[in-house]
Design a protein around this motif. Structure first.
Motif, PDB file in Angstrom:
ATOM      1  N   GLU A   8       0.833  -1.207   0.000  1.00  0.00           N
ATOM      2  CA  GLU A   8       0.000   0.000   0.000  1.00  0.00           C
ATOM      3  C   GLU A   8       0.866   1.254   0.000  1.00  0.00           C
ATOM      4  OE1 GLU A   8      -3.238   0.760  -0.193  1.00  0.00           O
ATOM      5  OE2 GLU A   8      -3.704  -1.340  -0.577  1.00  0.00           O
ATOM      6  N   TYR A   9       1.916   1.230   0.790  1.00  0.00           N
ATOM      7  CA  TYR A   9       2.854   2.349   0.875  1.00  0.00           C
ATOM      8  C   TYR A   9       3.467   2.635  -0.497  1.00  0.00           C
ATOM      9  CZ  TYR A   9       7.127   4.727   2.615  1.00  0.00           C
ATOM     10  OH  TYR A   9       8.155   5.594   2.864  1.00  0.00           O
ATOM     11  N   LEU A  10       3.902   1.598  -1.191  1.00  0.00           N
ATOM     12  CA  LEU A  10       4.486   1.751  -2.519  1.00  0.00           C
ATOM     13  C   LEU A  10       3.449   2.197  -3.546  1.00  0.00           C
ATOM     14  CD1 LEU A  10       6.868  -1.336  -2.555  1.00  0.00           C
ATOM     15  CD2 LEU A  10       7.508   1.078  -2.335  1.00  0.00           C
ATOM     16  N   ARG A  37       9.393  16.726  -4.980  1.00  0.00           N
ATOM     17  CA  ARG A  37      10.205  16.873  -3.757  1.00  0.00           C
ATOM     18  C   ARG A  37       9.539  16.164  -2.584  1.00  0.00           C
ATOM     19  NH1 ARG A  37      15.495  17.787  -4.251  1.00  0.00           N
ATOM     20  NH2 ARG A  37      15.915  19.494  -5.658  1.00  0.00           N
ATOM     21  N   LYS A  38       8.229  16.252  -2.523  1.00  0.00           N
ATOM     22  CA  LYS A  38       7.494  15.569  -1.453  1.00  0.00           C
ATOM     23  C   LYS A  38       7.669  14.052  -1.569  1.00  0.00           C
ATOM     24  CE  LYS A  38       2.876  14.924   0.421  1.00  0.00           C
ATOM     25  NZ  LYS A  38       1.451  15.113   0.166  1.00  0.00           N
ATOM     26  N   VAL A  39       7.559  13.542  -2.786  1.00  0.00           N
ATOM     27  CA  VAL A  39       7.755  12.102  -3.007  1.00  0.00           C
ATOM     28  C   VAL A  39       9.171  11.714  -2.598  1.00  0.00           C
ATOM     29  CG1 VAL A  39       7.956  10.314  -4.795  1.00  0.00           C
ATOM     30  CG2 VAL A  39       6.011  11.883  -4.813  1.00  0.00           C
ATOM     31  N   GLN A  40      10.141  12.522  -2.998  1.00  0.00           N
ATOM     32  CA  GLN A  40      11.539  12.241  -2.667  1.00  0.00           C
ATOM     33  C   GLN A  40      11.742  12.140  -1.155  1.00  0.00           C
ATOM     34  OE1 GLN A  40      13.996  15.613  -3.267  1.00  0.00           O
ATOM     35  NE2 GLN A  40      15.714  14.671  -2.228  1.00  0.00           N
ATOM     36  N   GLU A  41      11.153  13.054  -0.418  1.00  0.00           N
ATOM     37  CA  GLU A  41      11.332  13.066   1.039  1.00  0.00           C
ATOM     38  C   GLU A  41      10.474  12.018   1.743  1.00  0.00           C
ATOM     39  OE1 GLU A  41      10.589  17.113   2.179  1.00  0.00           O
ATOM     40  OE2 GLU A  41      12.148  17.854   0.825  1.00  0.00           O
ATOM     41  N   LYS A  42       9.214  11.941   1.359  1.00  0.00           N
ATOM     42  CA  LYS A  42       8.269  11.056   2.041  1.00  0.00           C
ATOM     43  C   LYS A  42       8.574   9.580   1.814  1.00  0.00           C
ATOM     44  CE  LYS A  42       3.257  10.436   2.448  1.00  0.00           C
ATOM     45  NZ  LYS A  42       1.957  10.917   1.932  1.00  0.00           N
ATOM     46  N   TYR A  43       9.074   9.263   0.624  1.00  0.00           N
ATOM     47  CA  TYR A  43       9.326   7.859   0.277  1.00  0.00           C
ATOM     48  C   TYR A  43      10.821   7.623   0.059  1.00  0.00           C
ATOM     49  CZ  TYR A  43       4.304   8.053  -0.334  1.00  0.00           C
ATOM     50  OH  TYR A  43       2.964   8.231  -0.121  1.00  0.00           O
ATOM     51  N   SER A  44      11.622   8.195   0.937  1.00  0.00           N
ATOM     52  CA  SER A  44      13.082   8.139   0.776  1.00  0.00           C
ATOM     53  C   SER A  44      13.657   6.741   0.931  1.00  0.00           C
ATOM     54  CB  SER A  44      13.755   9.086   1.763  1.00  0.00           C
ATOM     55  OG  SER A  44      13.492   8.680   3.088  1.00  0.00           O
ATOM     56  N   ASP A  45      12.872   5.811   1.425  1.00  0.00           N
ATOM     57  CA  ASP A  45      13.343   4.438   1.596  1.00  0.00           C
ATOM     58  C   ASP A  45      12.922   3.547   0.429  1.00  0.00           C
ATOM     59  OD1 ASP A  45      10.645   4.636   2.302  1.00  0.00           O
ATOM     60  OD2 ASP A  45      10.765   2.957   3.707  1.00  0.00           O
ATOM     61  N   THR A  46      12.509   4.173  -0.676  1.00  0.00           N
ATOM     62  CA  THR A  46      12.050   3.397  -1.822  1.00  0.00           C
ATOM     63  C   THR A  46      12.725   3.867  -3.106  1.00  0.00           C
ATOM     64  OG1 THR A  46      10.233   4.860  -2.494  1.00  0.00           O
ATOM     65  CG2 THR A  46       9.760   3.258  -0.745  1.00  0.00           C
ATOM     66  N   TYR A  47      12.462   3.123  -4.149  1.00  0.00           N
ATOM     67  CA  TYR A  47      12.915   3.474  -5.490  1.00  0.00           C
ATOM     68  C   TYR A  47      12.341   4.811  -5.934  1.00  0.00           C
ATOM     69  CZ  TYR A  47      12.567   3.369 -10.594  1.00  0.00           C
ATOM     70  OH  TYR A  47      12.598   3.694 -11.913  1.00  0.00           O
ATOM     71  N   TRP A  48      11.210   5.203  -5.411  1.00  0.00           N
ATOM     72  CA  TRP A  48      10.545   6.435  -5.832  1.00  0.00           C
ATOM     73  C   TRP A  48      11.357   7.669  -5.480  1.00  0.00           C
ATOM     74  CZ3 TRP A  48       7.371   6.049  -9.556  1.00  0.00           C
ATOM     75  CH2 TRP A  48       6.696   4.843  -9.734  1.00  0.00           C
TER      76      TRP A  48
END
Length: 135
Positions: A8-10, A37-48
């Motif tokens: 769901e997170y991904l 930038r929000k995606v970069q920060e919020k999902y920093s532990d993913t490929y996104w």
């Protein structure tokens, strides 16, 4: 199909990335950049995270014609654990910008980094043959 929490997170990350891309396509570049930038920060532990940064490079370089901002994002990308081929491509792009700017020190430093990576990739390319021949 029910997704796990990670799934769901991904999925949310992908949806937010797609929303950012849609804003950019509609010409709402500032909104799209903020969303990436929000995606970069919020999902920093993913490929996104990487994908958002790659997209920002493209937006700055192609849409906004701002190589300085594109290079700043490339430097952010180089801080991440990238594969050698991706790292090499970004280093080469930074070197071109440094050549155009006349920054001899940056050109030397980037050229050294490029040469180290090219050597390592060359060694990997020839490794199977050397192993087979016993070298």
């Amino acid at each position: 199909l029910r997704l796990s929490r990670r799934g769901e997170y991904l999925r949310r990350a992908e949806e937010e990335f797609n929303t950012a891309a849609a804003w950019i396509q509609r010409g709402e570049t500032d909104k799209g950049i903020a969303a990436l930038r929000k995606v970069q920060e919020k999902y920093s532990d993913t490929y996104w995270r990487e994908e958002a940064l790659y997209s920002l490079v493209g937006v700055y370089e192609l849409d906004l014609k701002s190589p300085t901002q594109a290079d700043a994002v490339r430097r952010e990308l180089l801080k991440l654990p990238l594969d050698d081929l991706t790292r090499l491509a970004h280093l080469r792009s930074l070197r071109v910008t440094s050549i155009r700017a006349g920054d001899a020190a940056a050109v030397r430093r980037l050229t050294e980094e490029v040469q180290v990576l090219e050597q390592r990739l060359g060694d990997l390319r020839h490794w199977p043959l050397r192993r087979y021949r016993g070298g």
